[in-house]
Design an enzyme around this catalytic site. Structure first.
Site, short mmCIF file in Angstrom:
data_model
loop_
_atom_site.label_atom_id
_atom_site.label_comp_id
_atom_site.label_asym_id
_atom_site.label_seq_id
_atom_site.Cartn_x
_atom_site.Cartn_y
_atom_site.Cartn_z
N CYS A 17 0.81 -1.10 -0.24
CA CYS A 17 0.03 0.17 -0.10
C CYS A 17 0.66 1.08 0.07
CB CYS A 17 -0.97 -0.13 1.27
SG CYS A 17 -2.34 -1.37 1.32
N MET A 18 2.05 1.29 0.79
CA MET A 18 2.88 2.48 0.81
C MET A 18 3.59 2.93 -0.46
SD MET A 18 3.77 2.40 4.81
CE MET A 18 4.74 0.93 4.79
#
Length: 409
Positions: free
Chosen positions: A398-399
């Protein structure tokens, strides 16, 4: 500089965009964190330390790390980009004419650095000097006129590279709508990415990058659930097929709930033929294989691309994926050790790994059982701390927004 382009989830990662947690996280309070999609109030300095360690792991493996805010500042050096950014940010109807006019004039005087900061951390009512009209009089002093963007941390969602194109996504939750306006500025206005072809767009039907998995060259899986809509999946399919970027798109229905907000919360690739999956739903996960049945021979009005899509009956996800990828078996590695442990570790983003090469993945250290299973399957696990980073429900994948990966094979 490595030329942009991503054709798989596991090719050696060369360039990635991250967002280091910043002042926008300090805008979170117990009264607004739910609306801003955080499950708690992160300790910001510790989150920054954890993120710095994440970036250093990437650099130690030869990955070029770009930061979203730095790219945004460089893109905003353009007068046209600044005007576009201000117009988009102030389009919200709740501002009213008087306040919008005042803010437009104020923001136009800002440097690229100051403008980028404000676009990320937002503007509170009590931070406005002058321009007081009916709207500012009626709002509470600590109401946000321009909401902060704490979810910028999760750079995967606001864009996704497919081969040499970048998909500008359309985020479903109101708290995140502005994020893709900023990534669009970067991909279209930054000198490094000038001329990059784009697909989709933030004004279109909802599609989020966490739902887009590049299973193999020409094969894309798209989760359809809480964040990506069926219409968004179809629009993206048409765009990708029309640009000749994919041969098969797998539409994968997932539960419409926060624990499974994106496909990458339940499934990520860790090798060319291995996926890490949440076992509590793995046996029920299906996919609809979408291909092009017919291509148009002439122009079509009103934005209709004329493509005729063929949608196959649903099959078990692993079966449909292997068939589309042209391999015998897509092997499954289960999250956790038992159903309870699997549920706990899935909630803590045990499935949300970032492959930086075949059989090498970054994962949160807290998911010990999942990481042990990965290692047993021959996957090198680069474990990072995420006790504060995880408060927004997102892991290493996600990051990160991969911009360049080596082709496979």
């Amino acid at each position: 500089m490595t030329a942009p382009g991503v054709s798989s989830e596991v090719g050696a990662l060369r360039t990635v965009v991250l967002h280091r947690p910043g002042p926008e996280l300090k805008r979170l309070t117990p009264r607004n964190n739910d609306r801003l999609l955080f499950d708690g109030i992160p300790w910001v300095s510790r989150a920054q330390e954890e993120h710095d360690a994440f970036a250093e792991v990437l650099r130690s493996r030869g990955v070029e790390v770009l930061y979203l805010v730095e790219l945004l500042v460089e893109a905003l050096a353009s007068e046209e980009a600044r005007a576009q950014a201000i117009e988009s940010a102030l389009a919200d109807l709740h501002l009213g004419v008087t306040l919008r006019r005042h803010l437009a004039g104020e923001l136009a005087t800002y440097s690229p650095e100051r403008l980028a900061q404000v676009l990320c951390e937002g503007i509170r009512n009590d931070e406005v000097r002058g321009g007081h009209g009916l709207v500012t009089s009626l709002l509470a002093h600590d109401d946000f006129l321009l909401a902060p963007l704490p979810n910028l941390l999760f750079t995967r969602d606001s864009s996704a590279w497919v081969r040499d194109h970048v998909a500008i996504t359309s985020l479903a939750m109101p708290a995140r709508e502005r994020e893709t306006q900023l990534t669009e500025l970067i991909w279209t206005r930054h000198p490094r990415f000038a001329g990059t072809p784009t697909v989709h767009g933030w004004r279109r039907e909802h599609v989020e990058g966490g739902d887009v998995l590049l299973l193999g060259d020409g094969v894309v899986a798209v989760g359809v659930g809480e964040r990506t809509t069926p219409a968004g999946a179809e629009r993206l399919a048409r765009q990708l097929f029309g640009a000749g970027l994919v041969d098969t798109l797998l539409a994968v229905p997932i539960a419409q709930e926060r624990a499974t907000m994106h496909l990458d919360t339940i499934c990520t690739m860790v090798d060319v033929d291995k996926v890490l999956m949440y076992p509590n739903i793995a046996d029920h996960l299906t996919a609809y294989a979408v291909t092009v049945a017919d291509r148009p021979t002439s122009d079509h009005p009103d934005g209709d691309d004329g493509l005729v899509l063929d949608v196959a009956p649903p099959e078990p996800f692993l079966v449909a994926a292997a068939k589309a990828m042209g391999i015998d078996t897509l092997h499954r590695i289960d999250t956790g050790l038992d159903p309870v442990t699997a549920e706990r570790e899935q909630w803590d983003d045990g499935n949300n790994t970032l492959a930086i090469a075949p059989r090498v993945a970054i994962a949160y250290e807290r998911n010990t059982e999942t990481n042990a299973r990965l290692e047993e399957a021959g996957i090198e696990v680069l474990a990072i701390s995420g006790s504060e980073l995880g408060s927004g429900r997102g892991g290493p994948r996600c990051m990160s927004c991969p911009v360049a990966r080596d082709p496979l094979g």
